[in-house]
Design a protein around this motif. Structure first.
Motif, mmCIF file in Angstrom:
data_model
loop_
_atom_site.group_PDB
_atom_site.id
_atom_site.type_symbol
_atom_site.label_atom_id
_atom_site.label_comp_id
_atom_site.label_asym_id
_atom_site.label_seq_id
_atom_site.Cartn_x
_atom_site.Cartn_y
_atom_site.Cartn_z
ATOM 1 N N ASN A 136 0.822 -1.207 0.000
ATOM 2 C CA ASN A 136 0.000 0.000 0.000
ATOM 3 C C ASN A 136 0.858 1.261 0.000
ATOM 4 O O ASN A 136 0.557 2.240 -0.682
ATOM 5 N N VAL A 204 -6.377 4.989 -3.990
ATOM 6 C CA VAL A 204 -7.766 5.374 -4.278
ATOM 7 C C VAL A 204 -8.585 5.436 -2.997
ATOM 8 O O VAL A 204 -9.474 6.292 -2.863
ATOM 9 N N HIS A 205 -8.304 4.567 -2.046
ATOM 10 C CA HIS A 205 -9.135 4.431 -0.853
ATOM 11 C C HIS A 205 -8.577 5.158 0.363
ATOM 12 O O HIS A 205 -9.172 5.096 1.436
ATOM 13 N N ASN A 206 -7.456 5.862 0.206
ATOM 14 C CA ASN A 206 -6.819 6.511 1.348
ATOM 15 C C ASN A 206 -7.460 7.873 1.623
ATOM 16 O O ASN A 206 -7.521 8.735 0.742
ATOM 17 N N ARG A 210 -7.328 11.469 -0.484
ATOM 18 C CA ARG A 210 -8.569 12.053 -1.015
ATOM 19 C C ARG A 210 -8.740 13.499 -0.569
ATOM 20 O O ARG A 210 -9.250 14.330 -1.318
ATOM 21 N N LEU A 273 -15.457 8.803 -6.752
ATOM 22 C CA LEU A 273 -14.708 8.617 -5.511
ATOM 23 C C LEU A 273 -15.267 9.471 -4.373
ATOM 24 O O LEU A 273 -14.741 9.447 -3.262
#
Length: 310
Positions: A136, A204-206, A210, A273
């Motif tokens: 990650n 993308v998911h952090n 974001r 997102l």
């Protein structure tokens, strides 16, 4: 617990100990101990956004009312933090502090940052940064490098335009040909860096990534509007140009059409997102793009006509 999870937990614990140690040393050794403590706390190893009170303490130290020596010290401290860390969270949160300062502090900070870069290697050069502590972290590191490129280009754009595109009203609608041919490529290069900021993989998911991306996306609105206004202004001046300038203008028109399409795609990804929630992303009208391309074809045909100056 898996070996990878144990190692990751150990790194986080070591990072927290390192932050605590740095704060303790600042209390004893630093002439700017309050500022040093605020910087460490705002850019610590915890994988969550910084506390607002620490960011505000940094901003107070770099305001126009403070001695220039204080501002220079703060920039040096932030640069030192960036250059010494191999942790993605520390690097990213330091870049966010710098980004927010560019957006929220007066333009004297921009000038001091540019001057610092002239006298040393540019502090925003993160091309070799990597955090290899986990898969990650590799993805997070890639986004940190991309974000740093955007901030570096943002500062260069300020140097060319002589104003901050986010803090001030775009002025491309009123520029003459020479100014347009200098400023529009700088704005287009900045938009190019915006378009490169979409995260990949785990990034993308952090949440912290974001948060930074939402600032980049919101700034793209004014950047694109400045480019659009300048492009329309340039079209009006096209047949008055000398041939070398006309060729430069054609390249600007071409790139404008290409970037409009990519920006539309960029906004669609941001919406998916849930980035920039509450932002009114502008609609890039494809009909207008098609019209622009038709105009380009007509202009290309007329390049060697009697309308063009030799």
């Amino acid at each position: 617990m898996s070996g990878g999870g144990t190692q990751n937990s150990l790194r986080k614990a070591l990072g927290a100990i390192k932050d605590t140690t740095t704060v303790s040393l600042a209390k004893v050794n630093s002439d700017y101990k309050e500022l040093d403590i605020a910087i460490v706390k705002a850019t610590n190893h915890y994988e969550r956004p910084a506390r607002e009170k620490n960011i505000r303490a940094i901003f107070a130290a770099i305001s126009a009312t403070r001695p220039r020596a204080d501002v220079a010290y703060c920039i040096h401290a932030l640069a030192r933090r960036l250059s010494r860390t191999h942790n993605w969270a520390v690097a990213l949160k330091t870049l966010i502090v710098i980004h927010r300062a560019l957006r929220e502090v007066d333009p004297t900070f921009h000038e001091e940052l540019i001057n610092y870069g002239r006298s040393r290697n540019h502090m925003l050069n993160m091309s070799h940064f990597k955090d290899d502590s986990s898969p990650n972290a590799w993805d997070y590191s890639a986004w940190v490098r991309t974000y740093a490129l955007f901030l570096e280009e943002r500062l260069e754009c300020f140097r060319v335009l002589k104003y901050d595109i986010e803090m001030d009203r775009p002025r491309t609608k009123d520029l003459d040909t020479a100014e347009l041919l200098e400023q529009l490529p700088a704005l287009q290069q900045l938009l190019f860096r915006v378009l490169g900021c979409l995260p990949q993989g785990a990034a993308v998911h952090n949440f912290v990534i974001r948060l930074a991306l939402s600032m980049v996306a919101s700034e793209s609105i004014k950047i694109y509007q400045a480019i659009s206004d300048g492009t329309v202004n340039l079209v009006d001046k096209f047949f008055e140009m000398q041939r070398p300038d006309a060729l430069k203008a054609l390249d600007i028109y071409r790139r404008s059409g290409q970037q409009a399409e990519r920006l539309s795609e960029f906004y669609e990804v941001c919406k998916s997102l849930d980035v920039g929630r509450g932002e009114r992303f502008i609609k890039i009208e494809q009909v207008r793009i098609l019209h622009l391309w038709c105009l380009l074809k007509l202009i290309c045909l007329s390049l060697n006509s009697s309308h063009m100056s030799s």
